[in-house]
Design a protein around this motif. Sequence first.
Motif, PDB file in Angstrom:
ATOM      1  N   PHE A  25      12.293  40.980   7.452  1.00 18.37           N
ATOM      2  CA  PHE A  25      11.372  41.412   6.166  1.00 18.37           C
ATOM      3  C   PHE A  25      11.270  42.478   5.252  1.00 18.37           C
ATOM      4  O   PHE A  25      10.427  41.590   5.111  1.00 18.37           O
ATOM      5  CB  PHE A  25       9.628  42.030   7.473  1.00 18.37           C
ATOM      6  CG  PHE A  25       9.226  41.183   8.695  1.00 18.37           C
ATOM      7  CD1 PHE A  25       8.891  39.528   8.607  1.00 18.37           C
ATOM      8  CD2 PHE A  25       9.420  41.055  10.198  1.00 18.37           C
ATOM      9  CE1 PHE A  25       8.281  38.841   9.293  1.00 18.37           C
ATOM     10  CE2 PHE A  25       9.611  40.432  11.229  1.00 18.37           C
ATOM     11  CZ  PHE A  25       8.702  39.151  10.896  1.00 18.37           C
ATOM     12  N   LEU A  26      11.419  43.207   5.149  1.00 23.88           N
ATOM     13  CA  LEU A  26      11.709  43.852   3.953  1.00 23.88           C
ATOM     14  C   LEU A  26      12.272  43.037   2.667  1.00 23.88           C
ATOM     15  O   LEU A  26      11.430  43.030   1.933  1.00 23.88           O
ATOM     16  CB  LEU A  26      13.269  45.100   4.499  1.00 23.88           C
ATOM     17  CG  LEU A  26      12.710  46.470   5.172  1.00 23.88           C
ATOM     18  CD1 LEU A  26      14.261  47.372   5.169  1.00 23.88           C
ATOM     19  CD2 LEU A  26      11.519  46.913   4.503  1.00 23.88           C
ATOM     20  N   PRO A  27      12.912  42.093   2.990  1.00 21.07           N
ATOM     21  CA  PRO A  27      13.367  40.671   1.380  1.00 21.07           C
ATOM     22  C   PRO A  27      11.922  40.494   1.364  1.00 21.07           C
ATOM     23  O   PRO A  27      11.602  40.126   0.064  1.00 21.07           O
ATOM     24  CB  PRO A  27      14.274  40.234   1.809  1.00 21.07           C
ATOM     25  CG  PRO A  27      15.348  40.787   3.017  1.00 21.07           C
ATOM     26  CD  PRO A  27      13.722  41.737   3.811  1.00 21.07           C
ATOM     27  N   LEU A  28      11.013  40.263   2.456  1.00 18.01           N
ATOM     28  CA  LEU A  28       9.424  39.067   1.754  1.00 18.01           C
ATOM     29  C   LEU A  28       8.854  39.864   0.942  1.00 18.01           C
ATOM     30  O   LEU A  28       7.901  39.827   0.694  1.00 18.01           O
ATOM     31  CB  LEU A  28       9.422  38.907   3.195  1.00 18.01           C
ATOM     32  CG  LEU A  28      10.176  38.241   3.638  1.00 18.01           C
ATOM     33  CD1 LEU A  28       9.488  37.519   4.959  1.00 18.01           C
ATOM     34  CD2 LEU A  28      10.296  36.741   2.730  1.00 18.01           C
ATOM     35  N   GLU A  47       5.687  49.687  -1.828  1.00 20.99           N
ATOM     36  CA  GLU A  47       6.533  51.315  -2.101  1.00 20.99           C
ATOM     37  C   GLU A  47       7.410  51.211  -0.945  1.00 20.99           C
ATOM     38  O   GLU A  47       7.418  50.665   0.029  1.00 20.99           O
ATOM     39  CB  GLU A  47       5.508  52.097  -2.115  1.00 20.99           C
ATOM     40  CG  GLU A  47       4.904  52.587  -3.368  1.00 20.99           C
ATOM     41  CD  GLU A  47       6.147  52.886  -4.730  1.00 20.99           C
ATOM     42  OE1 GLU A  47       6.296  53.702  -4.450  1.00 20.99           O
ATOM     43  OE2 GLU A  47       5.500  52.689  -5.688  1.00 20.99           O
ATOM     44  N   SER A  48       8.422  51.949  -0.870  1.00 18.44           N
ATOM     45  CA  SER A  48       9.131  52.164   0.017  1.00 18.44           C
ATOM     46  C   SER A  48       8.515  52.175   1.258  1.00 18.44           C
ATOM     47  O   SER A  48       9.497  51.526   2.637  1.00 18.44           O
ATOM     48  CB  SER A  48      10.560  52.921  -0.356  1.00 18.44           C
ATOM     49  OG  SER A  48      11.646  52.905   0.504  1.00 18.44           O
ATOM     50  N   LEU A  83       4.574  48.103   6.621  1.00 20.12           N
ATOM     51  CA  LEU A  83       5.079  46.160   6.814  1.00 20.12           C
ATOM     52  C   LEU A  83       6.130  45.828   7.415  1.00 20.12           C
ATOM     53  O   LEU A  83       4.906  44.997   8.366  1.00 20.12           O
ATOM     54  CB  LEU A  83       4.462  46.047   5.649  1.00 20.12           C
ATOM     55  CG  LEU A  83       3.636  44.844   5.723  1.00 20.12           C
ATOM     56  CD1 LEU A  83       2.406  44.945   6.666  1.00 20.12           C
ATOM     57  CD2 LEU A  83       3.274  44.713   3.925  1.00 20.12           C
ATOM     58  N   SER A  84       7.136  46.080   7.503  1.00 17.08           N
ATOM     59  CA  SER A  84       7.559  45.410   8.133  1.00 17.08           C
ATOM     60  C   SER A  84       7.606  45.738   9.903  1.00 17.08           C
ATOM     61  O   SER A  84       8.159  44.819  10.650  1.00 17.08           O
ATOM     62  CB  SER A  84       9.357  46.025   7.449  1.00 17.08           C
ATOM     63  OG  SER A  84       9.953  44.956   8.493  1.00 17.08           O
ATOM     64  N   LYS A  85       7.942  46.789   9.934  1.00 15.47           N
ATOM     65  CA  LYS A  85       7.516  47.329  11.204  1.00 15.47           C
ATOM     66  C   LYS A  85       6.168  46.192  11.918  1.00 15.47           C
ATOM     67  O   LYS A  85       6.811  45.750  13.121  1.00 15.47           O
ATOM     68  CB  LYS A  85       7.069  48.612  12.092  1.00 15.47           C
ATOM     69  CG  LYS A  85       8.405  49.291  11.508  1.00 15.47           C
ATOM     70  CD  LYS A  85       7.943  51.362  11.557  1.00 15.47           C
ATOM     71  CE  LYS A  85       7.753  51.332  12.859  1.00 15.47           C
ATOM     72  NZ  LYS A  85       7.401  53.164  12.372  1.00 15.47           N
TER      73      LYS A  85
END
Length: 76
Positions: free
Chosen positions: A14-17, A22-23, A29-31
């Motif tokens: 999900f991170l690239p989406l 912010e990191s 959000l990815s979690k």
Amino acid sequence: MDPKEKAKQLIWEFLPLLEGWESKEKTELSKKLALICVNEVQQTNPTIKGNSDDLTTMIVQTKAYWRMVEAEIKNF
């Protein structure tokens, strides 16, 4: 793939989406998105009634695996 590796894989998918976040927010959000996916898998995993030991064992192991993945995501 063990539960810890699966949890990492789902989070990293999900991170690239999440461009522009912010990191720290991006990771959280990815979690959350990964947990939604795991919840869907858990909700659709069949339950069995009857005496089919092999199938029952497979279902129980699958449910346990996804609970472990869920725990690993939360601990990431």
